[in-house]
Scaffold this active site. Structure first.
Site, mmCIF file in Angstrom:
data_model
loop_
_atom_site.group_PDB
_atom_site.id
_atom_site.type_symbol
_atom_site.label_atom_id
_atom_site.label_comp_id
_atom_site.label_asym_id
_atom_site.label_seq_id
_atom_site.Cartn_x
_atom_site.Cartn_y
_atom_site.Cartn_z
ATOM 1 C CD GLU A 34 -2.961 -1.160 2.274
ATOM 2 O OE1 GLU A 34 -2.925 -0.256 3.132
ATOM 3 O OE2 GLU A 34 -3.786 -2.092 2.307
ATOM 4 C CD GLN A 90 -10.274 -3.664 -24.662
ATOM 5 O OE1 GLN A 90 -9.204 -3.945 -25.159
ATOM 6 N NE2 GLN A 90 -11.326 -4.454 -24.773
ATOM 7 C CE LYS A 187 -1.330 -2.355 -35.622
ATOM 8 N NZ LYS A 187 -0.709 -1.562 -34.562
HETATM 9 C C1 R5P Z 1 -2.328 1.044 -32.193
HETATM 10 O O1 R5P Z 1 -3.167 1.326 -32.998
HETATM 11 C C2 R5P Z 1 -1.292 2.018 -31.795
HETATM 12 O O2 R5P Z 1 -1.385 3.197 -32.524
HETATM 13 C C3 R5P Z 1 0.105 1.455 -31.961
HETATM 14 O O3 R5P Z 1 0.347 1.151 -33.326
HETATM 15 C C4 R5P Z 1 0.291 0.205 -31.158
HETATM 16 O O4 R5P Z 1 -0.365 0.289 -29.944
HETATM 17 C C5 R5P Z 1 1.767 -0.047 -30.936
HETATM 18 O O5 R5P Z 1 1.887 -1.170 -30.136
HETATM 19 P P1 R5P Z 1 3.131 -2.133 -30.237
HETATM 20 O O6 R5P Z 1 4.372 -1.299 -30.131
HETATM 21 O O7 R5P Z 1 2.942 -3.065 -29.062
HETATM 22 O O8 R5P Z 1 3.029 -2.874 -31.535
#
Ligand code: R5P
Length: 293
Positions: A34, A90, A187
């Site tokens: 804590e 999220q 992506k």
């Molecule tokens: C997602 O849409 C964000 O803009 C980043 O592309 C993503 O969160 C990057 O995360 P990581 O470095 O874990 O691939």
């Protein structure tokens, strides 16, 4: 102004730009995990609190305690400067039963303060920051003008590339301040550390590329993009981001993928910081606190 030790450098620079005094929150961790949080006496009126929210789980509790203590000590209006705003990615339940953390954390945080200032919040399906922070006034500062000015010093006609559709807004905003050409890849993500990048069809041979994203977390998004670019003869490759989250292993991954350098803003303190956001944040605080000045 009040800050936590981790944000001392940015807060000191902001306090100097705004001509105000800077105090620090004291945090003691008890053996059971804590936290005992102590704030110095506040003068009545407005208190600006600087606290980033990367690695947020412990920090949220300590911030809540500090804000509550500041109010108990006489602060009348609390303005939170959280250069990185956590849990914004999220924004929907992708599977049944998942917590929509953007809405839940946004509702909670915005109930703690009167005003909140952040930098490039990850709003994809949510139209405005106000919609994510319904209980306070809020301002999203764009890092793009200062990131763009930083890139203007380069003279190699680099291509600014976003790794996915979500990054289009950041790439275009940076390009509007430095005039470089842009492109956006696509992506497909199948896990925290599993992404596939497809480049738009064009000639990348010997083309200098700067990958632009709002956050670098595990580094897989930009590492995959860099690998794909190298396969097509592109390079040198650099990366530019607002938020250097850098999960463990990310820096090594980016190096292994042939990224020659990473430049980030100081929204999150990190060794890759090259762009100081003090001028834009100070302006946002000034407007928030005295809109008519
Ligand atoms: C997602 O849409 C964000 O803009 C980043 O592309 C993503 O969160 C990057 O995360 P990581 O470095 O874990 O691939």
């Amino acid at each position: 102004m009040l800050t936590f030790p981790a944000y001392r450098e940015l807060a000191a620079s902001l306090a100097q730009a705004l001509g105000c005094e800077l105090d620090q929150v004291d945090v003691h961790r008890f053996p059971d995990g804590e936290s005992l949080v102590t704030v110095p006496p506040s003068r009545p009126g407005t208190l600006v609190v600087v606290c980033g929210l990367e690695n947020p789980n412990d920090k949220l509790v300590e911030l809540y305690l500090a804000l509550g203590a500041a109010r108990d000590n006489g602060a009348e209006r609390l303005v939170l400067v959280a250069p990185y705003l956590c849990y914004m990615r999220q924004d929907k339940a992708f599977e049944p039963g998942q917590a929509v953390s953007q809405r839940l954390i946004g509702e909670m945080l915005s109930g703690w303060v009167d005003d909140l200032i952040t930098v490039d919040p990850h709003l994809h399906r949510t139209p405005t920051l106000d919609a994510a922070l319904p209980h306070c006034r809020s301002t999203a500062v764009s890092a793009a003008p200062l990131l763009g000015r930083f890139l203007q010093q380069r003279e190699d006609g680099a291509l600014l590339m976003g790794p996915d559709e979500e990054s289009r807004q950041w790439v275009e905003a940076v390009a509007s301040h430095c005039g470089l050409e842009t492109a956006v890849a696509t992506k497909a993500r199948s896990g925290d550390r599993a992404v596939r990048i497809t480049l738009p069809d064009r000639d990348y041979r010997d083309r200098s590329v700067i990958l632009v994203d709002d956050v670098i977390s595990s580094g897989h998004t930009l590492a995959e993009a860099a690998t794909a670019l190298h396969e097509r003869g592109g390079g040198p490759i650099h990366a530019l981001c607002s938020h250097a989250l850098f999960a463990p292993g990310a820096e090594r991954l980016l190096q292994q993928a042939g990224i020659d350098g990473v430049w980030s803003s100081n929204a999150i303190p990190h060794p890759t910081n090259r762009v100081d956001l003090t001028p834009s944040l100070a302006e946002a605080v000034r407007r928030m606190v005295s809109p008519d000045a």
